[in-house]
Design a protein around this motif. Sequence first.
Motif, short mmCIF file in Angstrom:
data_model
loop_
_atom_site.label_atom_id
_atom_site.label_comp_id
_atom_site.label_asym_id
_atom_site.label_seq_id
_atom_site.Cartn_x
_atom_site.Cartn_y
_atom_site.Cartn_z
N PRO A 205 0.82 -1.20 0.00
CA PRO A 205 0.00 0.00 0.00
C PRO A 205 0.86 1.27 0.00
N ALA A 206 0.29 2.33 -0.56
CA ALA A 206 0.99 3.60 -0.69
C ALA A 206 0.15 4.71 -0.09
N SER A 207 0.83 5.70 0.45
CA SER A 207 0.15 6.87 1.01
C SER A 207 -0.26 7.81 -0.13
N GLU A 208 -1.07 8.79 0.20
CA GLU A 208 -1.47 9.77 -0.81
C GLU A 208 -0.26 10.50 -1.36
N LYS A 209 0.72 10.75 -0.50
CA LYS A 209 1.95 11.42 -0.95
C LYS A 209 2.69 10.55 -1.94
N GLN A 210 2.79 9.26 -1.66
CA GLN A 210 3.49 8.34 -2.56
C GLN A 210 2.75 8.18 -3.88
N LEU A 211 1.43 8.16 -3.82
CA LEU A 211 0.65 8.08 -5.05
C LEU A 211 0.86 9.34 -5.88
N GLY A 212 0.92 10.48 -5.21
CA GLY A 212 1.18 11.73 -5.92
C GLY A 212 2.54 11.76 -6.57
N GLN A 213 3.53 11.20 -5.88
CA GLN A 213 4.88 11.14 -6.45
C GLN A 213 4.91 10.26 -7.70
N ALA A 214 4.12 9.18 -7.67
CA ALA A 214 4.06 8.30 -8.84
C ALA A 214 3.48 9.04 -10.04
N LYS A 215 2.40 9.79 -9.81
CA LYS A 215 1.80 10.56 -10.91
C LYS A 215 2.78 11.59 -11.44
N GLU A 216 3.48 12.24 -10.52
CA GLU A 216 4.44 13.27 -10.94
C GLU A 216 5.56 12.65 -11.77
N SER A 217 6.05 11.50 -11.35
CA SER A 217 7.13 10.85 -12.09
C SER A 217 6.68 10.41 -13.48
N LEU A 218 5.43 9.97 -13.58
CA LEU A 218 4.90 9.53 -14.87
C LEU A 218 4.35 10.69 -15.69
N ARG A 219 4.28 11.87 -15.06
CA ARG A 219 3.77 13.08 -15.72
C ARG A 219 2.33 12.91 -16.16
N ILE A 220 1.54 12.41 -15.22
CA ILE A 220 0.11 12.24 -15.49
C ILE A 220 -0.67 12.89 -14.37
#
Length: 373
Positions: A205-220
């Motif tokens: 599981p991932a926190s909201e912060k970690q999910l946000g980092q994933a979106k930022e890295s994928l540029r989505i």
Amino acid sequence: MILYLECRSYGIALDIPTTRDEAASKIFSLIAGFEDEPAEISISGVNSPIPNLYPYVQHADLESGADLEKLNTLDARINGMTQEEQHLFSGALELECTGDLDFAVHVATSLDRYEIFPKIKTDEDLGRFLVDTAFMTGKFSFPDEARPYLDYSKIGAEQRDALGGIYTPHGLVKRREEAPVQEETPKAMLLTLTASEQSYPLVLPASEKQLGQAKESLRIEDFAQAVIASAEYTAPYLNRLIPMDSITVEDANEMAICLQHLKKDGEIMKYCAALEVEEPSTFTEALDMAIDIDDYELISDSEREYGRQALRRMGANDEVLEAIEGCTDFDRLGSEMMDEDGVRQTGFGLVRRLSKPFPPAQEPDQQMGGLSC
């Protein structure tokens, strides 16, 4: 080790190790002729096998017996190091970056607190190392078909930050106390996300912060814009029991939370047994089963014990069971109650559904009658 001293644009070299008298003599010769005038003496450089040692010795007080002793100790430690240890020491100094003589001596006498990876000199090197050693660490495991899409540099950069390590000309240096793994709670799932030829390993599981980092890295802006290339589970068997159809990042994160609870409560095998019988066709159905895990029960494979438990569920206490022990076929009763309750045999044990009995298992197709002679 040689220290270069400077005063009024004049310079002199001081060999370390030294004594207080030798240091005083060098200083006296440097300020000769200016004894009655203010003269600031500075350490302008150092000659040592450790190229970045200067910031740690530049403020040493050469008139202090304590500081001279520290310099002598430091020189002895450096001279006693192998070349690899000198590289490690240099990297450790760069890692700590305190510019303090006391700390330099401490690090020189505590090299076992650090480690160096000579072949890892870039983020890409680190990313490939983590993926290539997944079979030993259990971390950063990806299916072979996903490897062409992995951004090794990004994987390495994120883990370098987590490790607190630095790259030196001789390899990655890090504190030994810090484990080379992510700091989140034990993972339950690993998704490989791809978008616009970018790849991102998302631990769940991932926190909201970690999910946000994933979106930022994928540029989505939304995970619907990414493709889930693979889903891996730390619990055994789940990869073949949980379908990928209709999977979303949000549902996968909820699944990971459920799996953590199942593992903690010792119910993973029960979930696997239920999955084998139910055969969910979508990820959503499998998630609903994980949420409703209390609707399933793993039972003893003893028909006799199941018969006794069935009577207990009907209200019989131990006194009653003892009274009928000699005149009751508990094995037959248990077998009949298993059929009535829809108990099913799986590779993970016998399981039943509490809300509604499982339908009987389908028998293999009976062979058609043979041709008559």
